[in-house]
Design an enzyme around this catalytic site. Sequence first.
Site, PDB file in Angstrom:
ATOM      1  N   GLY A 492       0.832  -1.201   0.000  1.00 23.91           N
ATOM      2  CA  GLY A 492       0.000   0.000   0.000  1.00 23.91           C
ATOM      3  C   GLY A 492       0.863   1.246   0.000  1.00 23.91           C
ATOM      4  O   GLY A 492       0.371   2.367   0.128  1.00 23.91           O
ATOM      5  N   ARG A 638      16.463  11.877  -0.668  1.00 28.33           N
ATOM      6  CA  ARG A 638      15.665  12.218  -1.853  1.00 28.33           C
ATOM      7  C   ARG A 638      14.277  11.599  -1.732  1.00 28.33           C
ATOM      8  O   ARG A 638      14.150  10.421  -1.389  1.00 28.33           O
ATOM      9  CB  ARG A 638      16.377  11.696  -3.098  1.00 28.33           C
ATOM     10  CG  ARG A 638      15.560  11.823  -4.359  1.00 28.33           C
ATOM     11  CD  ARG A 638      16.363  11.424  -5.577  1.00 28.33           C
ATOM     12  NE  ARG A 638      17.283  12.494  -5.949  1.00 28.33           N
ATOM     13  CZ  ARG A 638      18.417  12.298  -6.630  1.00 28.33           C
ATOM     14  NH1 ARG A 638      18.789  11.083  -6.952  1.00 28.33           N
ATOM     15  NH2 ARG A 638      19.190  13.326  -6.948  1.00 28.33           N
ATOM     16  N   GLU A 715       8.032   5.018   8.248  1.00 28.84           N
ATOM     17  CA  GLU A 715       8.019   4.859   9.699  1.00 28.84           C
ATOM     18  C   GLU A 715       8.403   6.146  10.407  1.00 28.84           C
ATOM     19  O   GLU A 715       7.956   6.399  11.529  1.00 28.84           O
ATOM     20  CB  GLU A 715       8.939   3.702  10.105  1.00 28.84           C
ATOM     21  CG  GLU A 715       8.407   2.379   9.560  1.00 28.84           C
ATOM     22  CD  GLU A 715       9.137   1.163  10.051  1.00 28.84           C
ATOM     23  OE1 GLU A 715      10.346   1.268  10.332  1.00 28.84           O
ATOM     24  OE2 GLU A 715       8.513   0.101  10.142  1.00 28.84           O
TER      25      GLU A 715
END
Length: 755
Positions: A492, A638, A715
Amino acid sequence: MKFDTPATTNPIDQLKVVGQPVDRIDGPLKTTGTAPYAYDRHDVVANQAYGYVLGSAIPKGRIISMDLAAAEAAPGVIAIVTAGNAGKLAKGSRNTALLLGGPEIQHYHQAVALIVAGTFEQARAAAHLVRVNTARAQGAYDLAAQKDSAPVAKSTSGGGSAESAVGNFAGAFASAPVQLDATYSTANESHSMMEPHATVAAWDGDQLTVWTSTQMVGSTVDDLARTLGIAKEKVRVVSPYIGGGFGAKLFLRSDALLAALGARAAGRPVKVSLTRALIPNNTVHRSATIQRLRIGATRDGNITAIGHENWSGDQPGGKPEAAAVPVRSLYAGPHRMTANRLAVLDLPEANAMRAPGEAPGMATLEIAMDEMAEKLGMDPIEFRIKNDTQVVPDHPAKPVSQDPQSRVPQEKPNPHPPFSKRQLVECYRVGATRFGWNKRNPRPGQVREGRWLVGIGVASALRNNLLTKSAARVRLDRRGIVTVETDMTDIGTGSYTIIAQTAAEMMGVALDKVVVRLGDSSFPVSCGSGGQWGGNNSTAGVYAACTRLREAVAQKAGFNPNEAVFAGGQVRFGSRSVSLAEAAGDRGLVAEDFIEYGDLDKRFQQATFGAHFVEVGVDAATGETRVRRMLAVCAAGRILNPKTARSQVIGAMTMGVGAALMEHLAVDKRLGYFVNHDLASYEVPVHADIPHQDVIFLDETDPISSPMKAKGIAELGICGVAAAVANAIYNATGVRVRDYPITLDKLLAGLPVAM
Ligand code: MOS
């Protein structure tokens, strides 16, 4: 390709496709409901039967006998698998408790049988006819009660040392002019991804195929083969679409193992989905923690001593949640200690959930920093900036020993390596301006808007950047289409899209000329999805394979590969150009390679940073907290696709609000299980709970991390959020809650009496 020196200029730097906010290439499949998730795989093999998992009704003890007769005679039943008839099964390398229990029972809802029948309803009805006669044993279910006998672990769930020490923490803390000593707790949490664990399994002779939902295809192959005692080559795992995982699907779980065993017993393909009510106790969760933070500082706000102790629980043989690890990297200070202790509990197996270690660790550390700033009379942002560090201030108490067999003289690792990039201070400066930090009243409980007490809070985010080997194969066909194949997964997150962007950039073609095929163990082994390492490592693997394909194309065209230019579907050299389709020829071209890493992650600490800003309103009468605004400012290398990256961060911020305000698996300490094991009673935030979220990515490239110069983001977005919410609630109300989740009952006593 080995990446062991910092990246220089490469084709990715063109940023024609990479770095652009392109839509997900798998979006239409998702929005039309046609992406084939595991339980939807009616198409892959005929004659599928249904398996229903029966979980143990006791948390610890033994099965004395199982009476299967009534279930076996029930309509439609084809086979019943138990530990007694499944044959010899080994324990997987990554699960602590067995995936099929019996006669020994290790936790509540540990699978004890799979009932296979012609329909799901028949299997479920028969499961209720199985009589399991058990002897319950005494178990330990209360973290607080076991805390004092919990030893420091050898290592944490992240694999690093569980303890660290620098200088003389005890002495420095005792003599610090300003001290904070506070204990906090975080709750047991369930990943609560939308798609349950599900598998279709089929045997063709001794060859097993599972269509499943896993974050890590490679390790699922390994552990399925190991558990069944068959060769890895005999197992194929297919997992192209995954409805979320958050760590729950990192490793082999009972659905895949039992589907394989059920299919073998039934002699036909079997599909198994764990029911929602089985998931919290049958699978894994994030352990609750108790954490003690001690911070000592000079009166002008320099930290002199910082100590972080953490207690969490797991099954025997498990590892502690690494909550007292991020503090090692976050703030300066000469005297330090950390310790992660493990209490052995007979609750279900604890394991990784989004930002394991950092999410609960920073939920407490960042409240402690807010409390300390207040003691010092300092602005909480200025206190953090004052204690910023550009090198790692802490190191493990027992450094990982060098190989004694090695005859090569080894360089002593730098105990305080520099960060490859660290823009924490910049995150705060940018965020403070954007969010309007200067409007915050430093005195709590002062801002009132009608019935709402309003407050603003802030917290740091830190999550390490992990490097792991990742392979890919790329083909160029005679139509000029580039096809990428890797066993990487997309849970996802947007993996399909950033991989397509990488291949398009490297080969100089438009995005619609790239086909991406993921999640099949017949493809080269990738890093998989976890620990926010997927984005950087999987695309770096594709970069490596595309570098090989560019060489093959250039060679075919007779060009020097180092000087050939790939653009517009052509390869050019000087004034000559050849279309990629032409270069591919009738047979096409194929290249395969992997990225692997040298020691750049030892010479430099690689991490991502952020600052979270939250505004809350707390209902003065009821104590109900509503989040009003959130902002995350992230510095994470990036950004490969600002749209998918932003989506990751706002999802993580939302999950952080869940940890702050709602999420809590409640332990029945007498019966030893998580009581609220469904989504009716385990609450997670929904859209209506989160009115306004904003994300800013600082302009950053990190040439130390990979040729992509990217890091991870999925995270980082949750780390610190819970503390930012807690600090905002404190600023709104003057009530300091140190025990998550911050439900209204913990606030009421401190609120003004409503008239
Ligand atoms: Mo993550 S908890 O490594 O899926």
